[in-house]
Scaffold this motif. Structure first.
Motif, PDB file in Angstrom:
ATOM      1  N   LEU A  39      34.432  53.242  17.175  1.00  0.00           N
ATOM      2  CA  LEU A  39      35.486  52.333  17.620  1.00  0.00           C
ATOM      3  C   LEU A  39      36.201  52.903  18.833  1.00  0.00           C
ATOM      4  N   GLY A  40      36.397  52.058  19.830  1.00  0.00           N
ATOM      5  CA  GLY A  40      37.153  52.487  20.998  1.00  0.00           C
ATOM      6  C   GLY A  40      37.084  51.448  22.092  1.00  0.00           C
ATOM      7  N   PRO A  41      37.879  51.622  23.145  1.00  0.00           N
ATOM      8  CA  PRO A  41      37.884  50.650  24.252  1.00  0.00           C
ATOM      9  C   PRO A  41      36.633  50.783  25.104  1.00  0.00           C
ATOM     10  N   SER A  42      36.431  49.831  26.000  1.00  0.00           N
ATOM     11  CA  SER A  42      35.295  49.888  26.916  1.00  0.00           C
ATOM     12  C   SER A  42      35.344  51.174  27.729  1.00  0.00           C
ATOM     13  N   CYS A  44      34.658  54.220  26.643  1.00  0.00           N
ATOM     14  CA  CYS A  44      35.094  55.411  25.904  1.00  0.00           C
ATOM     15  C   CYS A  44      33.933  56.316  25.506  1.00  0.00           C
ATOM     16  N   LYS A  46      31.288  55.223  23.359  1.00  0.00           N
ATOM     17  CA  LYS A  46      30.682  54.879  22.063  1.00  0.00           C
ATOM     18  C   LYS A  46      29.251  54.359  22.213  1.00  0.00           C
ATOM     19  N   GLU A 164      27.734  46.237  19.215  1.00  0.00           N
ATOM     20  CA  GLU A 164      28.591  45.052  19.353  1.00  0.00           C
ATOM     21  C   GLU A 164      27.850  43.793  18.901  1.00  0.00           C
ATOM     22  N   THR A 167      29.979  40.284  18.988  1.00  0.00           N
ATOM     23  CA  THR A 167      30.878  39.996  20.106  1.00  0.00           C
ATOM     24  C   THR A 167      30.654  38.621  20.710  1.00  0.00           C
ATOM     25  N   THR A 196      31.723  49.078  18.114  1.00  0.00           N
ATOM     26  CA  THR A 196      32.616  47.926  18.213  1.00  0.00           C
ATOM     27  C   THR A 196      33.915  48.342  18.899  1.00  0.00           C
ATOM     28  N   HIS A 197      34.557  47.376  19.533  1.00  0.00           N
ATOM     29  CA  HIS A 197      35.899  47.611  20.080  1.00  0.00           C
ATOM     30  C   HIS A 197      36.937  46.880  19.241  1.00  0.00           C
ATOM     31  N   ASP A 198      36.484  46.236  18.164  1.00  0.00           N
ATOM     32  CA  ASP A 198      37.340  45.400  17.319  1.00  0.00           C
ATOM     33  C   ASP A 198      37.757  46.187  16.076  1.00  0.00           C
ATOM     34  N   SER A 213      37.891  57.989  22.644  1.00  0.00           N
ATOM     35  CA  SER A 213      38.700  57.709  23.835  1.00  0.00           C
ATOM     36  C   SER A 213      38.248  58.638  24.950  1.00  0.00           C
TER      37      SER A 213
END
Length: 330
Positions: A39-42, A44, A46, A164, A167, A196-198, A213
């Motif tokens: 899990l993490g933002p675009s 990062c 993952k 993802e 998505t 996932t970023h969710d 991150s």
């Protein structure tokens, strides 16, 4: 049932040709038969980590990836025995549903009767047997997702990797398929890594969650531990909403002061304005059906949200004091 594979990453890193680091050294263990959500933002790292596990990217020198006791670091994807579902599903539009699911079996030269039986079993698993002869263009987004999952599972992979996978779907369908996918993964007992970023998706699908991150692993644990005991402010803020204000606590009641206290918006109680406590004014009120979201502002201008039950009597303009029911590490 095959023995579920445990994945172990040792000093696993990735540096691009220009010298920039996509992934700083990661040490991670994914227990056999469990699902780990990255899990993490675009940006990062993952997806890069997922591609290293798959073998689609080569890791830096000194990195090691083990499937059980087998070092697969130098193996190509086809030798690792992984099934992959990409964000766009990567289905073959010129083939039927059944032909898509059978593709990996045909490449591996399974006998035709065994292919047919395996395809029937996989389509039954994802409840797509009635659409076996449909073309991909005739399918909805949710149906395509099921076909991609069936194709990945058909080859009896040692490890399942999902990038993802939900998505591209609309919000209502995504919510429905999360439940289905969570139930399926737990019943299959196959080692799974999902990117996932969710945060809701990660909490529903992952037995454990690895929060990332800027190419680094911030914290790994089950959803409740990460939510209630975030190791860093980033984890606390990314896995749910985290409020941080300058104040002090007296028996849980917020008073004026200069320390930082942290809390979740729904883990706070509004009290009548108390003489010895900090005062906050309700500046906005939003009815959200099951809950009520209030925006509060302290006398020094600090603002933050609070989430209460929908039948809360509080209104815009009310002056209140605050008691934190579960403060978090700041």
């Amino acid at each position: 049932m095959k023995h579920p594979v445990t994945i172990t990453l040792e000093h696993c890193a990735k540096t691009w040709p220009d010298g920039s680091r996509a992934l700083h050294p990661v040490d991670l263990r994914i227990e056999g038969g469990r699902t780990l959500a990255l899990l993490g933002p675009s940006g990062c790292g993952k997806t890069t980590l997922l591609r290293l596990i798959c073998g689609l990217e080569g890791a830096d020198a000194g990195s090691r990836i083990y499937f059980d006791d087998e070092d697969v670091s130098g193996q190509p994807p086809e030798a690792r025995g992984v099934g992959v579902v990409f964000q766009n599903y990567a289905l073959f539009p010129n083939m039927t549903v059944a032909q898509n699911v059978a593709y990996g079996l045909r490449i591996r030269k399974w006998r035709k009767p065994e292919q047919q039986e395996r395809v029937r079993h996989m389509l039954s698993l994802v409840r797509m047997e009635a659409l076996a002869d449909r073309r991909i263009a005739q399918l909805s987004g949710g149906q395509r997702q099921r076909v991609a999952l069936a194709r990945a599972l058909a080859i009896e992979p040692r490890v399942l990797l999902l990038d993802e996978p939900l998505t591209a779907l609309d919000a209502k369908l995504r919510e429905h398929l999360r439940v289905e996918l969570a139930q399926m993964l737990r019943s299959l007992h196959i080692t799974t890594v999902i990117v996932t970023h969710d945060q809701d998706e990660a909490m529903m699908l992952g037995d454990r969650i690895a929060v990332m991150s800027a190419g680094r692993l911030e914290q790994v644990g089950d959803a409740e531990t990460l939510y209630r005991q975030p190791a860093t402010p980033f984890v606390g803020e990314f896995l749910g909403t985290l409020c941080r204000v300058r104040a002090r606590l007296e028996h849980g009641v917020v008073t004026d002061g200069g320390e930082i206290v942290a809390f979740r918006p729904h883990e706070i109680e509004l009290l009548p304005a108390l003489p010895a406590a900090a005062h906050a004014r309700i500046t906005s009120r939003f009815f959200l059906g099951a809950t009520l979201r209030l925006q509060l502002e302290l006398e020094d201008g600090q603002a933050f949200p609070v989430v209460l039950s929908a039948d809360s009597p509080h209104r815009v303009g009310d002056s209140v004091s605050l008691r934190l029911t579960r403060p978090l590490p700041a």
